[in-house]
Motif scaffolding. Sequence first.
Motif, mmCIF file in Angstrom:
data_model
loop_
_atom_site.group_PDB
_atom_site.id
_atom_site.type_symbol
_atom_site.label_atom_id
_atom_site.label_comp_id
_atom_site.label_asym_id
_atom_site.label_seq_id
_atom_site.Cartn_x
_atom_site.Cartn_y
_atom_site.Cartn_z
ATOM 1 N N SER A 87 0.859 -1.186 0.000
ATOM 2 C CA SER A 87 0.000 0.000 0.000
ATOM 3 C C SER A 87 0.894 1.234 0.000
ATOM 4 C CB SER A 87 -0.932 0.011 1.216
ATOM 5 O OG SER A 87 -0.164 0.057 2.408
ATOM 6 N N TYR A 88 0.288 2.361 -0.341
ATOM 7 C CA TYR A 88 1.057 3.598 -0.297
ATOM 8 C C TYR A 88 0.138 4.727 0.161
ATOM 9 C CZ TYR A 88 -1.130 5.262 -4.645
ATOM 10 O OH TYR A 88 -2.006 5.689 -5.598
ATOM 11 N N PHE A 93 5.656 4.269 0.586
ATOM 12 C CA PHE A 93 5.207 2.934 0.187
ATOM 13 C C PHE A 93 5.438 1.979 1.344
ATOM 14 C CE2 PHE A 93 4.012 -0.023 -3.017
ATOM 15 C CZ PHE A 93 3.572 0.750 -4.079
ATOM 16 N N ASN A 115 4.331 6.143 -7.419
ATOM 17 C CA ASN A 115 3.727 5.145 -6.530
ATOM 18 C C ASN A 115 2.571 4.428 -7.216
ATOM 19 O OD1 ASN A 115 5.468 5.590 -4.441
ATOM 20 N ND2 ASN A 115 4.124 6.992 -3.320
ATOM 21 N N LEU A 119 2.444 0.401 -7.968
ATOM 22 C CA LEU A 119 1.336 -0.447 -7.527
ATOM 23 C C LEU A 119 0.696 -1.184 -8.700
ATOM 24 C CD1 LEU A 119 -0.384 -1.353 -5.137
ATOM 25 C CD2 LEU A 119 -1.909 0.594 -5.583
ATOM 26 N N SER A 325 -4.207 -0.726 -1.130
ATOM 27 C CA SER A 325 -3.404 -1.892 -0.721
ATOM 28 C C SER A 325 -4.001 -3.138 -1.335
ATOM 29 C CB SER A 325 -3.373 -2.008 0.810
ATOM 30 O OG SER A 325 -4.676 -2.265 1.315
#
Length: 413
Positions: A87-88, A93, A115, A119, A325
């Motif tokens: 997740s970020y 991150f 990010n 992902l 996430s």
Amino acid sequence: MTAEMWEERITACYAEHRGRTRDEAEMEYLKIAQDLDMYGVNYFLIRNKKGTGLLLGVDALGLHIYESDNRLTPKCSFPWNEIRNISYSDKEFTIKPVDKKTNVFKFNSSRLRVNKLILQLCIGNHDLFIRRRRVDSLEVQQMRSQAREERARKQVERQRLQREQQLRGDAERARDELKRRLIQLQDEAHMANDALLRSEQTADLLAEKAQIAEEEAKLLAQKAAEAETEMQRIKVTAIRGQEERRLMEQKMLEAEMLALKMAEESERRAKEAEQLKQDLQDARESERRAKHKLLEITSRTVYAGPGLQSDSMPRDLSFSRDNLSFDFKDTDMKRLSMEIEKEKVEYMEKSKHLQEQLNELKTEIESLKMKERETPLDIIHNQNAEQGTSKHSNFKKLTLQSTKSRVAFFEEL
């Protein structure tokens, strides 16, 4: 290597692998390219808790951490089966390992858009990771069966086409050989015809010479007869006086010598005439043989050969707007490594000849390399090659350590 050397090697390789389809050629290319250290890896600039500048590599095997000046050898790796959640939040991150006793480790990226891209790459690679180890559905099995049948049909069609091309090539070579033979026979016929004309001309010339010699012989014989008559007449008149007799005897002696010379000349001319007659007969015999040879050549026949012819998000993946996430299922990473090594061994056995060619090309390229033009990545690659380390062996070696120790190592970089 120069452009001309590359062109020569590529042309020779293309000629050796002629007949392969585009799909087969691309598949063989990917099988070779997948063993390269940087194949399929996406690099991103990140910083750990200590603020150290590092590189994050995302590929089909997992996440890899590199030093900023070395994109070939990772410092630590985290396979997908050891990652439970990613997740970020903003630029930070967060990665949660499957082992709950292991601390969560975090890193920062340069921008929010990076990010999102990281992902998305993680979702896509994990989806492929899971799909590859999932039992194929009946529909997929049917599609695979149809694909195998289509490949077999194309193989049969390609073999038939190759046979036809070979037969066509044999027929064309036979046709060229027959054309060459025909031209050769025509040349022989022309040569025989020329020889016949020359023989006829020689025979005519010899016949003319024989006729001249015969006329000369007759003329000499006539002169000899006249000389004999003159000698008889001198003998008759020799009874006239002694002085007259002496003169007559002297004349008679001269006449006899002249007659003897005439006889010898006549005999020589006769022999020459006989020799010319013999040469005429030989010339006529040569003419007869030349005519016979020309008749044999023109009576031959030329034989002509026959004519030719996506899936939705995985169930174990969850993310929200506030905290994007997803969770991963725990899969057997060792089985992945074994499958990769097994496929690699099978491929090496099937393409031993291709590997030998690649090794020869590598050796030639190494011999032509210029030391002053080597980049830092070239130096690192040479060091890895000397140590005998590869992409898969290094990944296997890094994953032998526990996840906890690898997370601690990452945070201390």
